[in-house]
Structures are given as structure tokens and as C-alpha cells.
Design a protein around this motif. Structure first.
Motif, PDB file in Angstrom:
ATOM      1  N   LEU A 175       0.727  -1.239   0.231  1.00  0.00           N
ATOM      2  CA  LEU A 175       0.214  -0.079   0.460  1.00  0.00           C
ATOM      3  C   LEU A 175       0.918   1.317   0.138  1.00  0.00           C
ATOM      4  O   LEU A 175       0.424   2.618  -0.365  1.00  0.00           O
ATOM      5  N   LEU A 176       2.052   1.493   1.152  1.00  0.00           N
ATOM      6  CA  LEU A 176       3.319   2.451   1.100  1.00  0.00           C
ATOM      7  C   LEU A 176       3.395   2.678  -0.283  1.00  0.00           C
ATOM      8  O   LEU A 176       3.729   3.805  -0.796  1.00  0.00           O
ATOM      9  N   ILE A 177       4.124   1.622  -0.825  1.00  0.00           N
ATOM     10  CA  ILE A 177       4.526   1.638  -2.384  1.00  0.00           C
ATOM     11  C   ILE A 177       2.871   2.693  -3.950  1.00  0.00           C
ATOM     12  O   ILE A 177       3.843   2.870  -4.432  1.00  0.00           O
ATOM     13  N   LEU A 178       2.209   1.607  -3.454  1.00  0.00           N
ATOM     14  CA  LEU A 178       0.645   1.788  -4.314  1.00  0.00           C
ATOM     15  C   LEU A 178       1.543   3.564  -4.012  1.00  0.00           C
ATOM     16  O   LEU A 178       1.172   4.235  -4.667  1.00  0.00           O
ATOM     17  N   GLY A 179       0.800   3.802  -2.660  1.00  0.00           N
ATOM     18  CA  GLY A 179       0.580   5.361  -2.859  1.00  0.00           C
ATOM     19  C   GLY A 179       1.344   6.611  -2.964  1.00  0.00           C
ATOM     20  O   GLY A 179       1.353   7.364  -3.588  1.00  0.00           O
ATOM     21  N   TYR A 180       2.237   5.852  -2.873  1.00  0.00           N
ATOM     22  CA  TYR A 180       4.062   6.381  -3.326  1.00  0.00           C
ATOM     23  C   TYR A 180       4.268   7.177  -4.622  1.00  0.00           C
ATOM     24  O   TYR A 180       4.204   7.666  -5.203  1.00  0.00           O
ATOM     25  N   ALA A 181       3.758   5.710  -4.993  1.00  0.00           N
ATOM     26  CA  ALA A 181       4.090   6.084  -6.718  1.00  0.00           C
ATOM     27  C   ALA A 181       2.527   7.181  -7.148  1.00  0.00           C
ATOM     28  O   ALA A 181       2.693   7.439  -8.222  1.00  0.00           O
ATOM     29  N   ALA A 182       1.320   6.726  -6.662  1.00  0.00           N
ATOM     30  CA  ALA A 182       0.391   7.761  -7.106  1.00  0.00           C
ATOM     31  C   ALA A 182       0.425   9.047  -6.794  1.00  0.00           C
ATOM     32  O   ALA A 182       0.067  10.212  -7.838  1.00  0.00           O
ATOM     33  N   LEU A 183       1.241   9.621  -5.510  1.00  0.00           N
ATOM     34  CA  LEU A 183       1.824  10.881  -5.004  1.00  0.00           C
ATOM     35  C   LEU A 183       2.920  11.277  -6.017  1.00  0.00           C
ATOM     36  O   LEU A 183       2.790  12.488  -6.993  1.00  0.00           O
ATOM     37  N   VAL A 184       4.070  10.255  -6.409  1.00  0.00           N
ATOM     38  CA  VAL A 184       4.983  10.858  -7.309  1.00  0.00           C
ATOM     39  C   VAL A 184       4.456  11.665  -9.207  1.00  0.00           C
ATOM     40  O   VAL A 184       5.007  11.725 -10.621  1.00  0.00           O
ATOM     41  N   GLU A 185       3.517  10.312  -9.157  1.00  0.00           N
ATOM     42  CA  GLU A 185       3.504  10.242 -10.563  1.00  0.00           C
ATOM     43  C   GLU A 185       1.706  11.280 -11.062  1.00  0.00           C
ATOM     44  O   GLU A 185       1.870  11.055 -11.668  1.00  0.00           O
ATOM     45  N   GLY A 186       1.856  12.355 -10.161  1.00  0.00           N
ATOM     46  CA  GLY A 186       0.911  13.187  -9.923  1.00  0.00           C
ATOM     47  C   GLY A 186      -0.164  12.753 -10.289  1.00  0.00           C
ATOM     48  O   GLY A 186      -1.913  13.542 -10.301  1.00  0.00           O
ATOM     49  N   MET A 187      -0.659  11.770  -9.491  1.00  0.00           N
ATOM     50  CA  MET A 187      -2.512  11.284  -9.736  1.00  0.00           C
ATOM     51  C   MET A 187      -2.485  11.431  -7.936  1.00  0.00           C
ATOM     52  O   MET A 187      -4.388  11.623  -8.613  1.00  0.00           O
ATOM     53  N   ILE A 188      -1.882  12.214  -7.436  1.00  0.00           N
ATOM     54  CA  ILE A 188      -3.139  12.960  -5.783  1.00  0.00           C
ATOM     55  C   ILE A 188      -3.391  14.466  -7.134  1.00  0.00           C
ATOM     56  O   ILE A 188      -2.588  15.338  -6.746  1.00  0.00           O
ATOM     57  N   PRO A 189      -4.746  14.782  -6.903  1.00  0.00           N
ATOM     58  CA  PRO A 189      -5.400  15.375  -6.650  1.00  0.00           C
ATOM     59  C   PRO A 189      -4.860  16.710  -6.137  1.00  0.00           C
ATOM     60  O   PRO A 189      -4.659  17.058  -4.704  1.00  0.00           O
ATOM     61  N   ALA A 190      -4.062  18.448  -6.841  1.00  0.00           N
ATOM     62  CA  ALA A 190      -3.626  18.545  -5.841  1.00  0.00           C
ATOM     63  C   ALA A 190      -4.325  20.613  -6.226  1.00  0.00           C
ATOM     64  O   ALA A 190      -3.481  21.213  -6.017  1.00  0.00           O
ATOM     65  N   ASN A 191      -5.451  20.257  -7.699  1.00  0.00           N
ATOM     66  CA  ASN A 191      -5.805  21.354  -7.558  1.00  0.00           C
ATOM     67  C   ASN A 191      -6.876  22.302  -6.833  1.00  0.00           C
ATOM     68  O   ASN A 191      -7.478  21.103  -6.375  1.00  0.00           O
ATOM     69  N   ALA A 192      -7.285  23.554  -7.179  1.00  0.00           N
ATOM     70  CA  ALA A 192      -8.402  24.223  -6.208  1.00  0.00           C
ATOM     71  C   ALA A 192      -9.500  23.925  -7.050  1.00  0.00           C
ATOM     72  O   ALA A 192     -10.542  24.444  -6.629  1.00  0.00           O
ATOM     73  N   ASP A 193      -9.522  23.062  -8.539  1.00  0.00           N
ATOM     74  CA  ASP A 193     -10.901  23.938  -9.176  1.00  0.00           C
ATOM     75  C   ASP A 193     -11.662  22.426  -9.094  1.00  0.00           C
ATOM     76  O   ASP A 193     -11.571  22.305 -10.238  1.00  0.00           O
ATOM     77  N   ALA A 194     -11.928  22.342  -8.035  1.00  0.00           N
ATOM     78  CA  ALA A 194     -12.542  20.973  -7.779  1.00  0.00           C
ATOM     79  C   ALA A 194     -13.626  20.623  -6.978  1.00  0.00           C
ATOM     80  O   ALA A 194     -13.619  21.836  -6.156  1.00  0.00           O
ATOM     81  N   LYS A 195     -15.207  19.887  -7.287  1.00  0.00           N
ATOM     82  CA  LYS A 195     -15.738  20.620  -6.281  1.00  0.00           C
ATOM     83  C   LYS A 195     -14.841  19.011  -5.003  1.00  0.00           C
ATOM     84  O   LYS A 195     -14.891  17.813  -5.642  1.00  0.00           O
ATOM     85  N   PRO A 196     -14.887  18.996  -3.707  1.00  0.00           N
ATOM     86  CA  PRO A 196     -14.586  18.798  -2.536  1.00  0.00           C
ATOM     87  C   PRO A 196     -15.179  17.650  -2.530  1.00  0.00           C
ATOM     88  O   PRO A 196     -16.114  17.458  -2.195  1.00  0.00           O
ATOM     89  N   PRO A 197     -14.905  16.511  -2.220  1.00  0.00           N
ATOM     90  CA  PRO A 197     -15.600  15.056  -2.430  1.00  0.00           C
ATOM     91  C   PRO A 197     -15.466  14.488  -1.201  1.00  0.00           C
ATOM     92  O   PRO A 197     -15.398  15.609   0.480  1.00  0.00           O
ATOM     93  N   VAL A 198     -16.788  14.236  -1.148  1.00  0.00           N
ATOM     94  CA  VAL A 198     -17.684  14.160   0.429  1.00  0.00           C
ATOM     95  C   VAL A 198     -16.958  13.250   1.236  1.00  0.00           C
ATOM     96  O   VAL A 198     -16.727  13.976   2.860  1.00  0.00           O
ATOM     97  N   VAL A 199     -16.361  12.169   1.469  1.00  0.00           N
ATOM     98  CA  VAL A 199     -15.458  11.957   1.982  1.00  0.00           C
ATOM     99  C   VAL A 199     -14.457  12.983   2.328  1.00  0.00           C
ATOM    100  O   VAL A 199     -14.136  12.574   3.992  1.00  0.00           O
ATOM    101  N   GLU A 200     -13.860  13.215   1.630  1.00  0.00           N
ATOM    102  CA  GLU A 200     -12.932  14.527   2.563  1.00  0.00           C
ATOM    103  C   GLU A 200     -13.506  15.315   3.246  1.00  0.00           C
ATOM    104  O   GLU A 200     -12.277  15.500   4.099  1.00  0.00           O
ATOM    105  N   ARG A 201     -14.643  16.070   2.968  1.00  0.00           N
ATOM    106  CA  ARG A 201     -15.633  16.605   3.781  1.00  0.00           C
ATOM    107  C   ARG A 201     -15.601  16.421   4.752  1.00  0.00           C
ATOM    108  O   ARG A 201     -15.411  16.950   5.895  1.00  0.00           O
ATOM    109  N   TRP A 202     -16.049  14.970   5.063  1.00  0.00           N
ATOM    110  CA  TRP A 202     -16.421  14.208   6.357  1.00  0.00           C
ATOM    111  C   TRP A 202     -15.392  14.375   7.228  1.00  0.00           C
ATOM    112  O   TRP A 202     -15.134  14.670   7.828  1.00  0.00           O
ATOM    113  N   ILE A 203     -14.178  14.042   6.894  1.00  0.00           N
ATOM    114  CA  ILE A 203     -12.290  13.764   6.943  1.00  0.00           C
ATOM    115  C   ILE A 203     -12.088  15.042   7.976  1.00  0.00           C
ATOM    116  O   ILE A 203     -12.166  15.136   9.663  1.00  0.00           O
ATOM    117  N   ALA A 204     -12.094  15.959   6.954  1.00  0.00           N
ATOM    118  CA  ALA A 204     -11.801  17.742   7.999  1.00  0.00           C
ATOM    119  C   ALA A 204     -12.748  18.151   8.525  1.00  0.00           C
ATOM    120  O   ALA A 204     -12.014  18.198  10.243  1.00  0.00           O
TER     121      ALA A 204
END
Ligand code: HEC
Length: 184
Positions: A22-51
Motif C-alpha cells: 500500500l505504501l509503494i502504491l501510495g508513493y507511486a500515485a504521489l510522484v506520478e501526479g495522481m493525487i489531486p492538487a488542484n483547487a478548481d474541483a468540488k471537494p468530495p464527500v469523504v474528504e469533507r467528512w474527514i476534515a
């Protein structure tokens, strides 16, 4: 190998391999730019709930023993409105509820208080948010910018926004709109 020890070895190997994978997959997603870092999107429900859960828990701990030191009167509320106009309206808007260009582009979006007020929250809770800000959103901490008294005055105004006495109400309605109406 007898059956029992073999089973134990497989369970142990899986228990070690799964988090590593899981750590390797997470790191790969991070360095490949697959984790959203943009502000022009609607925050997903799960993210809002955790925050929200994390924020509410931090606030519950943070406001223990805090109590509002200012009298709730026209003078405190008018002061709160004026300070709000200078420090907050750029993101949270004025009485017309029209979002500014900054508000439109922020992730998370700042509530426009004319439409979604925080009169249900205690003054101490809003004071905490003004003082400490909200991490990973555009909500700044005003601990270094405003005195505690100024922060309490704004929090008092936001608590009583729906029932302002004459002068404070006049000051609130007189704040210029944060929305840009025409291009120069
Ligand atoms: C640069 C933009 C910005 C400025 C300036 C700003 N805020 Fe915020 N504020 C935000 C954002 C974005 C959020 C939403 C955070 C979230 O979704 O958790 C927020 C959230 C809040 C909340 C929580 C709202 C709720 O529904 O729980 C309060 C209260 C608040 N701000 C008060 C203020 C006050 C008072 C000021 C001025 C002293 C201020 N903010 C200035 C961006 C801003």
C-alpha cells in the motif's frame, strides 16, 4: 511443514506485505501526479467528512474554558461588522451574498455568511476559527493580525448576525459588495 505453522507463516507474510504494498502504491500515485492538487474541483464527500470530524474534535478541545469577554451591544456589534468588512468580506462576502472572485476560486469554498451564516455556532467556536484558522483551506489565522478583543468583536457579530441592532445593521448593509460587477 505441518499445517498450523504454515498457516501462521502465510498470515504473517500477508500482514507485512500488505502495508508495504500500500505504501509503494501510495508513493507511486504521489510522484506520478495522481493525487489531486488542484483547487478548481468540488471537494468530495469523504474528504469533507474527514476534515469536518478533525476540525470539530480540535475545536471541542480548544474552546474548553473560553468565554466571551465582551458585552453584546450595538457598539461591540458595529465594531465587529467594520472589522469583518476589512478582514473577512473578501472571502465571506457582504449582505448581498455575492461571492468575490477570490471566494469563487477557493478550495474549500468559503461560506457566504449572508446566505449560510454561523449564528448556530457559539461565539467561542467562531473565535477559535478566527484565531487559529482552518488548516489546508484558505481560512487564515488572525492570531498575529488582530487583537483578542478584535477577534471577539467579530465572533460576537457573526453569532448575532440575524438580529443586529440599528447601528450595527446599518453598518452591515453599508459594506460594499465583494463581487466584481464590471471589468475595467
Ligand atoms: C482568504 C479567504 C478567507 C478569509 C480572508 C477569511 N476566511 Fe473564513 N474561511 C475561508 C474558507 C475557505 C473557509 C472554509 C473552510 C472549511 O471548509 O472548512 C472558511 C471558514 C470560516 C468559518 C467556518 C464556517 C462554517 O460554516 O463553519 C468561519 C466562522 C470563518 N471562516 C470566519 C472568518 C472570519 C471572521 C474572517 C475574518 C476575520 C475570515 N473567516 C476570513 C476563507 C477565508
Amino acid at each position: 511443514m505441518p499445517d498450523q505453522p504454515r498457516k501462521a507463516t502465510v498470515i504473517l507474510a500477508t500482514a507485512i506485505a500488505t502495508p508495504v504494498l500500500l505504501l509503494i502504491l501510495g508513493y507511486a500515485a504521489l510522484v506520478e501526479g495522481m493525487i489531486p492538487a488542484n483547487a478548481d474541483a468540488k471537494p468530495p464527500v469523504v474528504e469533507r467528512w474527514i476534515a469536518k470530524r478533525a476540525l470539530n474534535a480540535a475545536i471541542d478541545r480548544g474552546i474548553q474554558g473560553l468565554s466571551d469577554p465582551l458585552p453584546v451591544n450595538d457598539s461591540t456589534l458595529t465594531r465587529g461588522v467594520r472589522l469583518y468588512g476589512t478582514h473577512c468580506a473578501a472571502c465571506h462576502g457582504t449582505s448581498d451574498g455575492e461571492p468575490s472572485p477570490i471566494a469563487k476560486g477557493l478550495y474549500q469554498p468559503p461560506p457566504q455568511f449572508a446566505k449560510h451564516d454561523v449564528t448556530d455556532d457559539s461565539i467561542a467556536e467562531t473565535y477559535w476559527k478566527i484565531t487559529h484558522g482552518i488548516r489546508l483551506t484558505g481560512m487564515p489565522s488572525y492570531a498575529q493580525t488582530l487583537s483578542p478583543e478584535q477577534r471577539w468583536a467579530i465572533a460576537t457579530f457573526l453569532r448575532h448576525q440575524g438580529e443586529l441592532p440599528a447601528h450595527a445593521d446599518e453598518a452591515w448593509k453599508a459594506l460594499p459588495s465583494s463581487a466584481v460587477r464590471s471589468e475595467d
